[in-house]
Design a protein around this motif. Sequence first.
Motif, short mmCIF file in Angstrom:
data_model
loop_
_atom_site.label_atom_id
_atom_site.label_comp_id
_atom_site.label_asym_id
_atom_site.label_seq_id
_atom_site.Cartn_x
_atom_site.Cartn_y
_atom_site.Cartn_z
N PRO A 133 -16.88 -7.80 0.93
CA PRO A 133 -15.81 -7.08 1.38
C PRO A 133 -15.68 -5.71 0.74
CG PRO A 133 -15.87 -8.55 -0.56
CD PRO A 133 -17.25 -8.82 -0.15
N TRP A 182 -12.27 -3.14 5.75
CA TRP A 182 -11.11 -2.41 5.20
C TRP A 182 -9.94 -3.14 5.90
CZ3 TRP A 182 -15.82 -0.22 5.37
CH2 TRP A 182 -16.04 0.92 4.79
N ASP A 183 -9.19 -2.49 6.64
CA ASP A 183 -8.16 -3.42 7.56
C ASP A 183 -8.18 -3.20 9.02
OD1 ASP A 183 -5.66 -4.48 8.77
OD2 ASP A 183 -4.38 -4.23 6.86
N SER A 194 -10.93 -0.62 0.03
CA SER A 194 -11.65 -1.78 0.70
C SER A 194 -11.15 -3.35 0.32
CB SER A 194 -13.24 -1.79 0.51
OG SER A 194 -13.38 -2.38 -0.80
N GLN A 195 -11.67 -4.27 1.14
CA GLN A 195 -11.09 -5.71 0.93
C GLN A 195 -11.58 -5.97 -0.64
OE1 GLN A 195 -10.06 -8.41 3.15
NE2 GLN A 195 -8.85 -6.58 4.19
N ILE A 246 -5.34 -9.07 3.05
CA ILE A 246 -6.58 -9.52 2.42
C ILE A 246 -6.97 -10.49 3.60
CG2 ILE A 246 -7.93 -10.80 0.85
CD1 ILE A 246 -6.11 -8.95 -1.23
N TYR A 275 -11.57 -14.32 2.14
CA TYR A 275 -11.73 -13.82 0.85
C TYR A 275 -10.64 -14.42 -0.25
CZ TYR A 275 -14.78 -10.32 3.17
OH TYR A 275 -15.51 -9.79 4.14
#
Length: 410
Positions: free
Chosen positions: A53, A57-58, A224-225, A271, A275
């Motif tokens: 992760p 990102w998204d 970031s995630q 998210i 994860y």
Amino acid sequence: MTEFSRRRALISGGGLAALGALVATSPAQARSLVGWNWSPSRSVVGTGDGGDPHRVWDSEADPLLEALFDRGVIGKVNELLWNWERNDQSLPNGLPSDLREFMEHARRLPEWADHDKLDRAAEFNKSRGSCLNVCNGLGGGLLATAIPKEARAVYYSAGGADMEDRVAKTSLFGFAVGSLDAYRPEGTCVVECVKTRLVHAAVRHLLPQSPHWAGRAAEEIPISQEDMLVTWHTLPTFAMRTMREWEVPISDGDAEAYLHLWQVTAYLLGIADEYIPATWDAAYAQSDQILARNMGPTPEGVKLTDILLGQLAEQTSPASLSRPQCNAMARYLIGDRVADWDGIQREPLWDRVIPEAWTMLVKFREGLVPLPAVPEIAWTIDEAMRQYLLLHLTKGEETKIEIPTHNRPE
Ligand code: HEM
């Protein structure tokens, strides 16, 4: 002391062990020692490709915000979204069609959302309000300043120049999650989460253009995630571990419901399912893996901590805490190592008095000690925290979460 808390106290070398493995590993060591090996089989959906992760990102919101910036429509979007407030409210007319399409999809609760659990979590939030105020309202903020990537992102973004306003905006989110109708039609949690997801995507676009941020940050794209997960663990995971440490009795059903509230919140913040931990054990394991490698001291974090504790100490009647008392409460809550990273001063008198006083208040609430055993300072802390959060709720009425259009000016 129960066997559980004695063992944890030993692990942590004396202070609160709520941050788990953080105390055992230095940030620099951690990434090289342990890559990402948390399995998606432990997530809410039980499956996923297991990608690190740190490098995700998204993928839906980021290109969208990029396009909205290119078309110069962010100001207009903020105007239109100003009065979008309730979970069940239709999106305003006039939104760009690509944004509307994204938001209609992003506002939907995940298929795995369970309304009974969400209702139970709301009741839990109410019954444990005092502990949660301290853990999430104060603890979460102080831990965030000891996460270098977050401290720098906050410091160099527009909100970093006006922390009063930023805390008020963040409180809107905090109150939405903690309220009785968080995810009910009349609640506001979906709205605050979706707006926050847009804000984060905007920050990913804006911060790389800040020479100040780029000069200080190692990463090329913020938030970031993994970063999202780290911050997430400083909220529910830290609160649950801290309350366990304080020996607050929490039934399995309540613990599961509280986790569920935050699972749904994680999803709405963008998210990825794979994860989001399915159980507390999975959450603790994930937290232990990623917190250590993402925490440490920064000059920006020290400045932000000073502002936050200054705000808490500045409050006046009916309850007011001196700055030394705020420092001691903060140190007690987040432990010596993080308090030192945050540059919190040691207070020889209050560092001894406050942990004992607070423990007594928690025990009194559980009927374990009589009222006279609770020192006055414990009530003052409790009331000061309530006032602090109320104050921000009031300030929050004058502000809303908005997509930033620029970075910190200087
Ligand atoms: C904005 C919550 C993770 C950096 C916000 C806002 C909320 C929020 C409610 C809107 C308030 C505002 O605009 O001031 C959360 C939650 C997170 C999370 C619940 C994780 C569970 C992160 C992470 C970073 C970050 C990991 C950085 C590494 C920022 C920045 C802003 C922001 C820079 C915008 C500040 C501004 O320019 O006004 N976040 N956040 N957040 N967040 Fe997060």
